[in-house]
Structures are given as C-alpha cells and as structure tokens.
Design a protein around this motif. Structure first.
Motif, PDB file in Angstrom:
ATOM      1  N   LEU A  80     -12.592  -3.086  47.316  1.00 12.37           N
ATOM      2  CA  LEU A  80     -13.832  -3.570  47.921  1.00 12.37           C
ATOM      3  C   LEU A  80     -14.705  -2.402  48.379  1.00 12.37           C
ATOM      4  N   ALA A  81     -14.077  -1.322  48.859  1.00 16.76           N
ATOM      5  CA  ALA A  81     -14.827  -0.134  49.269  1.00 16.76           C
ATOM      6  C   ALA A  81     -15.587   0.450  48.081  1.00 16.76           C
ATOM      7  N   ILE A  82     -14.931   0.512  46.906  1.00 20.35           N
ATOM      8  CA  ILE A  82     -15.591   1.047  45.713  1.00 20.35           C
ATOM      9  C   ILE A  82     -16.686   0.100  45.227  1.00 20.35           C
ATOM     10  N   GLY A  83     -16.330  -1.172  45.027  1.00 18.20           N
ATOM     11  CA  GLY A  83     -17.312  -2.131  44.523  1.00 18.20           C
ATOM     12  C   GLY A  83     -18.460  -2.349  45.487  1.00 18.20           C
ATOM     13  N   GLY A  84     -18.122  -2.487  46.781  1.00 18.76           N
ATOM     14  CA  GLY A  84     -19.163  -2.687  47.778  1.00 18.76           C
ATOM     15  C   GLY A  84     -20.062  -1.476  47.906  1.00 18.76           C
ATOM     16  N   GLY A  85     -19.475  -0.276  47.764  1.00 20.75           N
ATOM     17  CA  GLY A  85     -20.297   0.928  47.807  1.00 20.75           C
ATOM     18  C   GLY A  85     -21.297   0.972  46.668  1.00 20.75           C
ATOM     19  N   GLY A 144     -17.054  -0.316  34.260  1.00 22.59           N
ATOM     20  CA  GLY A 144     -15.723   0.267  34.083  1.00 22.59           C
ATOM     21  C   GLY A 144     -15.696   1.772  34.295  1.00 22.59           C
ATOM     22  N   PRO A 145     -16.502   2.525  33.548  1.00 24.14           N
ATOM     23  CA  PRO A 145     -16.483   3.990  33.727  1.00 24.14           C
ATOM     24  C   PRO A 145     -16.806   4.438  35.155  1.00 24.14           C
ATOM     25  N   ILE A 146     -17.755   3.752  35.805  1.00 22.60           N
ATOM     26  CA  ILE A 146     -18.146   4.169  37.159  1.00 22.60           C
ATOM     27  C   ILE A 146     -17.005   3.929  38.146  1.00 22.60           C
ATOM     28  N   THR A 147     -16.395   2.759  38.114  1.00 23.70           N
ATOM     29  CA  THR A 147     -15.317   2.466  39.065  1.00 23.70           C
ATOM     30  C   THR A 147     -14.115   3.367  38.827  1.00 23.70           C
ATOM     31  N   ARG A 148     -13.830   3.678  37.561  1.00 20.04           N
ATOM     32  CA  ARG A 148     -12.701   4.580  37.282  1.00 20.04           C
ATOM     33  C   ARG A 148     -12.987   5.992  37.785  1.00 20.04           C
ATOM     34  N   ALA A 149     -14.220   6.429  37.645  1.00 20.60           N
ATOM     35  CA  ALA A 149     -14.575   7.770  38.123  1.00 20.60           C
ATOM     36  C   ALA A 149     -14.452   7.876  39.639  1.00 20.60           C
ATOM     37  N   ALA A 161      -9.432   0.770  40.546  1.00 22.72           N
ATOM     38  CA  ALA A 161     -10.594   0.727  39.654  1.00 22.72           C
ATOM     39  C   ALA A 161     -10.711  -0.619  38.947  1.00 22.72           C
ATOM     40  N   ALA A 162      -9.588  -1.158  38.470  1.00 21.10           N
ATOM     41  CA  ALA A 162      -9.612  -2.440  37.766  1.00 21.10           C
ATOM     42  C   ALA A 162     -10.076  -3.564  38.693  1.00 21.10           C
ATOM     43  N   ALA A 163      -9.545  -3.584  39.922  1.00 23.18           N
ATOM     44  CA  ALA A 163      -9.949  -4.619  40.871  1.00 23.18           C
ATOM     45  C   ALA A 163     -11.417  -4.465  41.267  1.00 23.18           C
ATOM     46  N   ALA A 164     -11.857  -3.216  41.466  1.00 17.38           N
ATOM     47  CA  ALA A 164     -13.253  -2.981  41.836  1.00 17.38           C
ATOM     48  C   ALA A 164     -14.198  -3.410  40.722  1.00 17.38           C
ATOM     49  N   GLU A 165     -13.819  -3.161  39.481  1.00 17.61           N
ATOM     50  CA  GLU A 165     -14.665  -3.558  38.352  1.00 17.61           C
ATOM     51  C   GLU A 165     -14.826  -5.071  38.291  1.00 17.61           C
ATOM     52  N   THR A 166     -13.730  -5.792  38.484  1.00 21.94           N
ATOM     53  CA  THR A 166     -13.809  -7.263  38.471  1.00 21.94           C
ATOM     54  C   THR A 166     -14.752  -7.764  39.557  1.00 21.94           C
TER      55      THR A 166
END
Length: 471
Positions: A80-85, A144-149, A161-166
C-alpha cells in the motif's frame, strides 16, 4: 506583513510583523462588503473551518484504510505504501488544479464577477478529465516496471511489487473523478463557498470508510478491496461536483484562451509539485531497502504527516481565497494584513498539532499494525515529526498566501531549492550510509526549514502583492 522598508531579525514573530490594520484602506471598501469583511480573524476562521473538515476527510479515510490493510500484515501494508505513493501523483495534480483554480477564481470574484469566476472552474474541469485519462494510460502501460523498481530486490521485494501493482491498476480508475473533485473544490473556495464541498466530501469519505473493511475482510478481496473502496468513493465525489457546477448555469464549452492561461499557471505549480513527488517517492524507495517493517513504519509516519499537512492547509485555503479576492479588488494593504495574520494563525495551529502528536506518539503505531518490528522502526521518526509541526504550520499558511497572490514562479524556485539543497542530499546519504528511517525524516526536516526561511524572506520583501483581477 512587513513592508519592504521594515527591518527584521528573521524570527517567525518578527517576520510576520505586528497585527495592526493599514491606515490607508482602499477607498472603495464600502462598495464591496464581502471583501471588506476578510481583514479579520473571524472571516479567516469562517472559511478555514469547513476547509479543515474537507482536508482531513480524505487523509482520515487513508489512515483508516492504512489501519485496515495493516492488519493483513507487513507485506500488504508495504505494498500500500508503494501503490499509494504512486497514486499520490493524482493528489499532486489535484492540488495543482485546486490551488491554481482558487487563485484565479478568487481574483475574478473579488473584482465582482461571479459568473466569470465559476467559468474558470468549468475550464479546470476539462483539465482534470484530461489529466485523469492520461494517468490511466500511463499506469496501464508502466505499473509493473514502476512498482518493481520501487519495491527493491529479493523475495520480499517481488511479493510487495506484485501486490502494489494489483492495487494500483484498480485504484487508478478513480483518478479522473478525484481530479474533478479537486477542480470543484478549487472554484468553490475561490467564490468563498466551503460548506457545500464539505458536505460532498464527508458523504463520499463516509461511504469509503464503510466499504473498505467490508471489501477487505468479509468479502475476501484483501488488499484489492482497499483499491475498490477508493474508486467507488472517488466516482461518487466527482459526480457530485459535476452536479454542483451544472446548477451554476454557466457556459460549458471549452474556452481555449482560458485553458492556455490556466496551463501556464499550472506549469510552475506542476514543477513545484514534481519536486515534492520526487522527494516522497525517493524516500519510499530508500525505506524499501531497509525491509518491509521500515517501509511499513514509514508509511504510517508519512500518512500521519499528510494528515497533519492537509489539516494545517485549511488556513492556506482561506489565504488563497481571501488574499486573491483582496488583490482582485485592488486592496494591496488589506492583502498584506491578511498575509501577516494567516502566518500567525498557521504558527498557532502547528504548535497545537505538535502537542497533540507528542501525547499520542506512544500509542499511534499500534493503531496501524500489530507487528512489533513496525512499532520499533517507527520510533525513529517521532522526534523529527513533532519538532517539524510548528514550522510546517507557518510554511503551509504562507504557501496559501503566495498561491492566492499568483506568485507561483517564486514558489517553484523555492521548492526546487529546498528539494535539491535539503531533502535529496540527506535521502541519498541515508541510502548510502544506512541511516534508516531517522535519516529519511531528517531530509524532510531540511526540506521544510529551507522553505520556511525563503517564505519569511518573501513575506518581508512584499513583491508578491500585485493588484488586479488576473495576474
């Protein structure tokens, strides 16, 4: 505010200056009662209190959402921190739309033309839809690429990364509606109407706060349920703001000359906002290198910081509307008095928030995550967080003064300087030297303090106060 000839020793009280009224009030004050009221604390409070409710509604929901997701575990909270950011980019664009719209609308409103003022809101709504559609396109290609980075290497990084991408691929569908709501709040603030947006935002936030735990737990959507609740709330909010602008019965066709001027104003605000986003996204990326508990603790601290920042921004919103209206009506002296008073109020609010957080700090981590590692990691950020709040109260308030005055080129340059000279060097050092969460929040402190010094210098100089219906 001090005039250009007034001396100051640089402290916050001296830079803000005395509270006296100007002797040479504008000669046409009696012909414009709404603007003339704005010189006192009562008028500031009348606009700031409903704006405060609107501002805290969204971050309060995010805090609830963080607590709901946090009880799924450290990995979903880190995702959530990655996706929300990344979705905070939409919030940044929304702030650009709202703040740029408020300043222009307030000047039109202050000059006595409500119809032209609301028409500015129509045009900013078109910009909102275009920006939202562009966000959907970018996320569909690059999520995908952004969350993995950002999530880093290793097993934990791949899972996060997978959870953030979803989460991100679902949440982005609310972006056009979120931006429509920001535009709607902008033009309503400009005409000094804050109660209607308060009711709209509260209704949508209440809906999302109810939906999130239901979707995450009983219905079994997990982290995706958080994203779905976000989208539903944003659709409802955007639709209600569309209805609000339709009842004004102003022309709805695009006006390209107005759109070009709004884009010109937005350019500097976008660059300024880009400096913010670069800082916060890089901070999340560095926190991710220290593991899921540190990133989760950073997410808790960051969302609490955003909550405090937006709550303190209620004074800035009053500043945008009132300072813009005074300058639109040609009353430079009253605008200067307004700026001085708003700075004092921002300082007082920041001190109150610092005292509240100081008392609550021992209990806050447990509200968001039961993981002892997350609670232990969060201890490093509280001293920085609490010490920053009084300075932040002044910074956010004076930001509103300059946005209302249309002094956005200065704000752009100031923010870039604070990012390059304050925040980013400490973030880089934190990653290189392993300074952890304390190093990240030291960077945020430097970012705020550089802006404080620059804003007080600008307030003293007085070059921001330019009269006219547009700037």
């Amino acid at each position: 505010m001090t005039t250009p000839s007034t001396t100051t020793h640089g402290s916050v009280p001296e830079a803000l200056g005395p509270e006296s009224e100007p002797v040479d009030a504008a000669p046409d004050d009696s012909a414009r009662p709404t603007v003339a009221e704005a010189a006192g604390f009562r008028r500031i409070t009348a606009l700031a209190v409903p704006a405060f409710v609107v501002l805290i509604a969204e971050p309060l929901y995010i805090l609830i959402d963080t607590a709901v997701v946090g009880h799924l575990g450290a990995v979903p909270l880190a995702a959530l921190a990655i996706g929300g950011g990344l979705m905070s980019v939409a919030g940044w664009i929304g702030a650009v739309l709202a703040y740029g719209t408020t300043g222009r609308v307030a000047r039109r409103f202050g000059s006595g033309d409500r119809r032209l003022a609301v028409a500015e809101g129509v045009q900013s709504s078109y910009l909102a839809l275009a920006a939202g559609a562009l966000m959907i396109l970018v996320v569909s290609v690059a999520a995908g690429p952004i969350t993995r980075a950002l999530a880093g290497d290793g097993t934990d990084g791949a899972v996060i990364a997978a959870a953030a991408e979803t989460w991100l691929r679902i949440a982005v569908w609310g972006a056009p509606f979120l931006l429509l709501a920001a535009s709607g709040q902008g033009w309503m603030r400009g005409v000094q109407e804050t109660r209607r947006p308060m009711r709209i935002v509260l209704a949508a936030s209440a809906l999302s706060a109810v939906l999130a735990p239901i979707l995450v737990y009983p219905l079994g959507f997990g982290l995706a349920g958080s994203a779905i609740a976000n989208v539903v709330a944003q659709i409802v909010t955007g639709a209600l703001f569309i209805r609000a602008i339709l009842v004004e019965r102003v022309p709805l066709r695009p006006q390209w000359s107005v759109l070009r001027r709004q884009l010109g104003l937005s350019r500097d605000l976008v660059i300024r906002g880009g400096a913010f986003q670069l800082c916060f996204v890089s901070a999340a990326a560095v926190a991710a290198r220290f593991g899921a508990p540190v990133l989760a603790a950073h997410q808790i601290g960051l969302q609490l910081w955003f909550f405090a920042a937006l709550a303190l921004d209620a004074v800035a919103i009053a500043a945008q509307a009132l300072v813009g209206a005074e300058l639109g009506a040609g009353s430079v002296d009253r605008a200067r008095v307004m700026a001085r008073r708003i700075g004092w109020i921002g300082l007082g609010y920041g001190i109150v928030f610092a005292v509240v957080v100081l008392g609550a700090a021992p209990f806050l981590p447990g509200l968001f995550s039961p993981d002892p590692a997350v609670a232990a990691s969060s201890a490093a950020l509280w001293p920085w967080f609490i010490a920053l709040l009084p300075a932040a109260g002044v910074v956010f308030a004076l930001d509103g003064v300059l946005i209302g005055a249309g002094d956005v080129a200065f704000m752009r340059n100031m923010t870039i300087l604070a990012a390059l000279a304050g925040f980013l060097p400490l973030i880089i050092a934190t990653g290189a030297l392993g300074l952890g969460l304390g190093g990240i929040w030291a960077g945020l402190s430097a970012f705020v303090l550089v802006r404080l010094v620059a804003l007080l210098a600008r307030l003293r100089h007085g070059g921001w106060a330019v009269a006219g219906a547009v700037r």
